[in-house]
Design a protein around this motif. Structure first.
Motif, short mmCIF file in Angstrom:
data_model
loop_
_atom_site.label_atom_id
_atom_site.label_comp_id
_atom_site.label_asym_id
_atom_site.label_seq_id
_atom_site.Cartn_x
_atom_site.Cartn_y
_atom_site.Cartn_z
N GLY A 252 0.78 -1.24 0.00
CA GLY A 252 0.00 0.00 0.00
C GLY A 252 0.81 1.28 0.00
N PHE A 253 2.12 1.22 -0.22
CA PHE A 253 2.92 2.44 -0.24
C PHE A 253 2.37 3.40 -1.29
CE2 PHE A 253 5.99 0.18 2.31
CZ PHE A 253 6.67 1.19 2.99
N GLY A 254 2.15 4.65 -0.88
CA GLY A 254 1.52 5.62 -1.76
C GLY A 254 2.46 6.26 -2.76
N ASP A 255 3.67 6.61 -2.32
CA ASP A 255 4.65 7.26 -3.18
C ASP A 255 5.82 6.30 -3.33
OD1 ASP A 255 6.40 8.85 -4.56
OD2 ASP A 255 6.46 10.47 -3.09
N LEU A 256 5.92 5.68 -4.51
CA LEU A 256 6.86 4.58 -4.70
C LEU A 256 7.73 4.84 -5.92
CD1 LEU A 256 7.74 1.72 -3.78
CD2 LEU A 256 5.87 0.80 -5.16
N ARG A 257 9.05 4.79 -5.73
CA ARG A 257 10.00 4.97 -6.83
C ARG A 257 10.90 3.73 -6.92
NH1 ARG A 257 10.41 10.72 -7.36
NH2 ARG A 257 8.43 11.55 -6.57
N ILE A 258 11.56 3.57 -8.08
CA ILE A 258 12.50 2.47 -8.30
C ILE A 258 13.86 3.07 -8.61
CG2 ILE A 258 13.06 0.45 -9.69
CD1 ILE A 258 10.11 0.10 -10.26
N SER A 259 14.90 2.48 -8.01
CA SER A 259 16.27 2.96 -8.22
C SER A 259 17.20 1.77 -8.44
CB SER A 259 16.74 3.75 -7.00
OG SER A 259 18.14 4.01 -7.06
N ARG A 260 18.24 1.98 -9.21
CA ARG A 260 19.33 1.01 -9.20
C ARG A 260 19.86 0.91 -7.78
NH1 ARG A 260 23.81 2.09 -11.16
NH2 ARG A 260 24.47 0.01 -11.79
N PRO A 261 20.39 -0.26 -7.37
CA PRO A 261 20.77 -0.44 -5.96
C PRO A 261 22.07 0.22 -5.54
CG PRO A 261 21.13 -2.46 -7.21
CD PRO A 261 20.42 -1.52 -8.14
N ALA A 262 22.85 0.74 -6.47
CA ALA A 262 24.10 1.39 -6.10
C ALA A 262 23.82 2.64 -5.27
CB ALA A 262 24.90 1.75 -7.35
N LEU A 263 24.68 2.92 -4.31
CA LEU A 263 24.48 4.05 -3.41
C LEU A 263 24.34 5.36 -4.18
CD1 LEU A 263 24.37 5.32 -0.58
CD2 LEU A 263 26.88 5.37 -0.61
N ALA A 264 25.18 5.56 -5.20
CA ALA A 264 25.12 6.82 -5.95
C ALA A 264 23.75 7.02 -6.58
CB ALA A 264 26.22 6.84 -7.02
N ASP A 265 23.17 5.93 -7.11
CA ASP A 265 21.86 6.03 -7.74
C ASP A 265 20.76 6.25 -6.70
OD1 ASP A 265 22.24 5.16 -10.77
OD2 ASP A 265 23.54 3.91 -9.55
N VAL A 266 20.89 5.57 -5.57
CA VAL A 266 19.93 5.77 -4.49
C VAL A 266 19.94 7.22 -4.04
CG1 VAL A 266 19.40 5.20 -2.08
CG2 VAL A 266 19.94 3.37 -3.71
N LEU A 267 21.11 7.81 -3.91
CA LEU A 267 21.20 9.21 -3.48
C LEU A 267 20.56 10.15 -4.50
CD1 LEU A 267 24.82 9.23 -2.03
CD2 LEU A 267 22.73 9.82 -0.78
N ILE A 268 20.80 9.90 -5.78
CA ILE A 268 20.20 10.74 -6.81
C ILE A 268 18.68 10.68 -6.74
CG2 ILE A 268 19.87 10.96 -9.31
CD1 ILE A 268 22.80 10.10 -9.64
N ASN A 269 18.16 9.47 -6.58
CA ASN A 269 16.70 9.31 -6.52
C ASN A 269 16.13 9.89 -5.23
OD1 ASN A 269 15.46 7.57 -8.85
ND2 ASN A 269 17.47 6.70 -8.43
N LEU A 270 16.86 9.77 -4.13
CA LEU A 270 16.40 10.37 -2.89
C LEU A 270 16.29 11.89 -3.03
CD1 LEU A 270 18.37 8.39 -0.14
CD2 LEU A 270 15.89 8.51 -0.39
N GLU A 271 17.30 12.48 -3.65
CA GLU A 271 17.32 13.94 -3.79
C GLU A 271 16.19 14.40 -4.73
OE1 GLU A 271 18.92 15.95 -2.07
OE2 GLU A 271 20.46 14.71 -1.15
N SER A 272 15.76 13.54 -5.63
CA SER A 272 14.72 13.95 -6.59
C SER A 272 13.32 13.85 -6.00
CB SER A 272 14.80 13.08 -7.84
OG SER A 272 14.36 11.74 -7.57
N MET A 273 13.20 13.21 -4.83
CA MET A 273 11.88 13.07 -4.22
C MET A 273 11.54 14.34 -3.45
SD MET A 273 12.01 9.05 -2.99
CE MET A 273 10.23 8.89 -2.76
N PRO A 274 10.38 14.94 -3.68
CA PRO A 274 10.03 16.20 -3.01
C PRO A 274 9.86 16.03 -1.51
CG PRO A 274 8.16 15.31 -4.20
CD PRO A 274 9.33 14.47 -4.58
#
Length: 274
Positions: A252-274
């Motif tokens: 039931g997660f309302g706001d769900l994103r997918i990222s490559r598992p590498a830390l650098a990619d996780v950080l980029i996706n985290l920063e893009s989330m409002p």
């Protein structure tokens, strides 16, 4: 400051928390999988002693490496003179397959030479069996012998399931190429026993805008068990594989994103989330 909730097993979770904090994130660890030794260590010891029987060892995770090498680091050839002699004949022993960089790092820490380790390309979309197969498939030929070292859930440990859970797809690919596959259960995975404080932290993180970092479908099942009445419709998550994202969506997660598992990619996706 935005907060990230790391749900990986305890040791790995703390490494991620430290890395995220160094990048300025408020990160906390709420492990959703607990790693435990196997109940009966004899089959694991027997597998170690048969090192020379295999052309490759596939480790499904860093805990699989840690438990397999817990009693003796590489080279396991030292277990018996027979195995030692066979490894001398083979050169440096079997190849070690890792589905991702965390497993590869664990192999290096266990003493496996870097030149014996195969893992997906650093730019692979996912770190999984399918990506690993792109690298190791060319090693397969008729008569190839593979040992898959993996974990087992508590439920499977109590059932007639000696193989455990894991990389059946890769095993089938090996068999299709004329190889043989054996299985070795090196550890047990189970839901953690959360404290009251951890439960309250999790409830708060389900509604305060924290981003849950989800790296296992099984961990999401444990989250459902640990907080059966939680409402996840306002919760945010970053999943490291499409299958994990599907499991999070079912919860039931309302706001769900997918990222490559590498830390650098996780950080980029985290920063893009409002």
């Amino acid at each position: 400051m935005k907060r990230a909730v790391v749900t990986r097993p305890a040791g790995e979770a703390q490494r991620w928390v430290s890395a995220l904090q160094r990048q300025g994130w408020d990160a906390l660890a709420l492990p959703l999988i607990e790693i435990a030794p196997v109940a009966d260590p004899l089959p694991l010891r027997q597998a170690r002693a048969r090192l020379a029987d295999y052309d490759a060892l596939m480790f499904v995770s860093a805990p699989a490496v840690g438990q397999f090498f817990a009693e003796q680091p590489w080279p396991l050839a030292a277990v018996t003179e027979t195995v030692a002699a066979a490894v001398v004949r083979q050169g440096a022993g079997p190849r070690c397959w890792a589905p991702g960089p965390a497993t590869a790092r664990a192999l290096l820490a266990a003493g496996v030479p870097a030149e014996r380790i195969d893992q997906p390309d650093a730019g692979a979309d996912n770190y999984d069996s399918e990506s690993l197969w792109q690298v190791v498939g060319s090693q397969l030929a008729s008569g190839h012998r593979l040992l898959i070292v993996r974990g087992q859930t508590e439920a499977a440990a109590g059932a007639a399931n000696p193989q455990g859970n894991g990389r059946d797809w890769l095993a089938n690919q090996c068999r299709d190429q004329g190889g043989s596959v054996d299985w070795c259960v090196a550890y047990r995975r189970r839901a953690p026993a959360w404290t009251a404080q951890q439960r309250e932290l999790a409830r708060s993180a389900s509604r305060d805008g924290s981003v849950w970092l989800l790296s296992s479908s099984e961990a999401i099942d444990h989250l459902r068990e640990l907080l059966p009445d939680a409402d996840w419709s306002q919760s945010r998550a970053l999943a490291t594989h499409p299958r994990i994202a599907q499991a999070a969506a079912r919860l039931g997660f309302g706001d769900l994103r997918i990222s490559r598992p590498a830390l650098a990619d996780v950080l980029i996706n985290l920063e893009s989330m409002p």
